[in-house]
Write an enzyme that holds these catalytic residues in place. Structure first.
Site, short mmCIF file in Angstrom:
data_model
loop_
_atom_site.label_atom_id
_atom_site.label_comp_id
_atom_site.label_asym_id
_atom_site.label_seq_id
_atom_site.Cartn_x
_atom_site.Cartn_y
_atom_site.Cartn_z
N HIS A 217 0.84 -1.20 0.00
CA HIS A 217 0.00 0.00 0.00
C HIS A 217 0.87 1.25 0.00
O HIS A 217 0.72 2.14 -0.86
CB HIS A 217 -0.91 -0.02 1.23
CG HIS A 217 -1.81 1.16 1.36
ND1 HIS A 217 -3.17 1.09 1.12
CD2 HIS A 217 -1.56 2.45 1.71
CE1 HIS A 217 -3.71 2.28 1.31
NE2 HIS A 217 -2.76 3.12 1.67
N GLU A 218 1.79 1.33 0.95
CA GLU A 218 2.61 2.53 1.07
C GLU A 218 3.58 2.69 -0.10
O GLU A 218 3.88 3.80 -0.52
CB GLU A 218 3.38 2.52 2.40
CG GLU A 218 2.49 2.56 3.64
CD GLU A 218 1.56 3.76 3.68
OE1 GLU A 218 1.89 4.80 3.07
OE2 GLU A 218 0.50 3.67 4.31
N HIS A 221 1.85 4.45 -2.86
CA HIS A 221 1.95 5.90 -2.71
C HIS A 221 3.33 6.39 -3.14
O HIS A 221 3.47 7.39 -3.85
CB HIS A 221 1.73 6.29 -1.24
CG HIS A 221 0.33 6.17 -0.77
ND1 HIS A 221 -0.74 6.69 -1.47
CD2 HIS A 221 -0.20 5.61 0.36
CE1 HIS A 221 -1.86 6.46 -0.81
NE2 HIS A 221 -1.56 5.80 0.30
N HIS A 224 3.87 6.26 -6.89
CA HIS A 224 3.02 7.29 -7.49
C HIS A 224 3.72 8.64 -7.38
O HIS A 224 3.84 9.39 -8.37
CB HIS A 224 1.68 7.31 -6.75
CG HIS A 224 0.69 8.28 -7.30
ND1 HIS A 224 -0.53 8.52 -6.69
CD2 HIS A 224 0.71 9.11 -8.38
CE1 HIS A 224 -1.20 9.43 -7.38
NE2 HIS A 224 -0.47 9.81 -8.40
#
Length: 254
Positions: A217-218, A221, A224
């Site tokens: 998940h992190e 980020h 991205h």
């Protein structure tokens, strides 16, 4: 709040059914809630929430101050409410927020059915908060080391292409990630950075399956942000929180 919650607040050890002690921290709490030993789960719950109760007035005052600040700025800038002000900066219509809340409430019967099933499978007379993370199937505990999590992440994210994987490997190999819990360290997990440099990721990794999901998940980020910074000028590189979670939850789904 951050100093009180992450630095000053400490919790007594939890005690299992055999009398053994287990340290309770922000990072260990959920793994303790996933233990099959109900005595240990209850003890960990009382340790954490009992400690918060001791500072309830300080936490409430901190929250009250934050709410007053948000309302003051909303009034000063002529917003109808603090909710309108909070959502406006992310270009989210208030109707979307209310629709999300209404949709959750509409589907609560499914959650209630699940809770009834959990109570039945655990064989308890009353389901407590410290029972909602406990395994419903025996002997299904999974230990996922950080090295295993990285390997699985690379396999799962392969559909995103070799260029993506190479950036991910760079992050894994070159200290983009603060992995383990430490005294005074902020709880939870997040990705952060500044334009022109690679992002940094904070974790509090405890070798659980959930922690592996948090890693991918992190890193969603982080990559991205990395790619946006690489391909866009500083004027356009930053993105709204409403789209930020697309990259991270896409990684989790993969």
């Amino acid at each position: 709040y951050n100093f009180l919650n992450d630095a000053d607040l400490t919790f007594p050890d939890a005690v299992d059914e055999k009398g053994g002690n287990h340290p309770v921290t922000h990072g260990t709490f959920i793994p303790l809630m996933q233990e099959s030993d109900r005595t240990l789960r209850k003890s960990a719950f009382e340790s954490l929430y009992g400690s918060y109760r001791n500072f309830q007035n300080t936490f409430a005052s901190s929250l009250e101050g934050q709410m007053k600040q948000l309302q003051f700025f909303a009034n000063a800038r002529k917003y109808p409410s603090a909710l309108h002000a909070a959502l406006d900066q992310n270009e989210v219509p208030v109707e979307i927020y209310h629709n999300l809340v209404a949709t959750v409430r509409k589907n609560l019967p499914a959650m209630h059915r699940y809770i009834r099933l959990r109570k039945k499978l655990l064989g308890v007379d009353k389901l407590h908060y410290y029972d909602i993370y406990a395994p419903m199937v025996a002997d299904q505990d999974q230990v996922v080391s950080f090295d295993q999590a990285k390997e699985t992440a690379l396999e799962a994210l392969a559909p995103l292409g070799e260029d993506y994987l190479n950036i991910l490997r760079e992050g894994f190999s070159n200290r983009w990630i603060d992995v383990y819990e430490n005294q005074g360290k902020r709880s939870g997990a997040y990705s952060s950075g500044v334009y022109g440099n690679h992002p940094f990721v904070l974790l509090n990794y405890t070798d659980t399956l959930d922690d592996m999901f948090t890693l991918v998940h992190e890193m969603g980020h982080a990559l991205h942000s990395y790619l946006s910074s690489k391909e866009q000028s500083i004027t356009y590189a930053y993105y709204k929180i409403f789209v930020a979670e697309v990259a991270s939850t896409c990684n989790e789904s993969l």
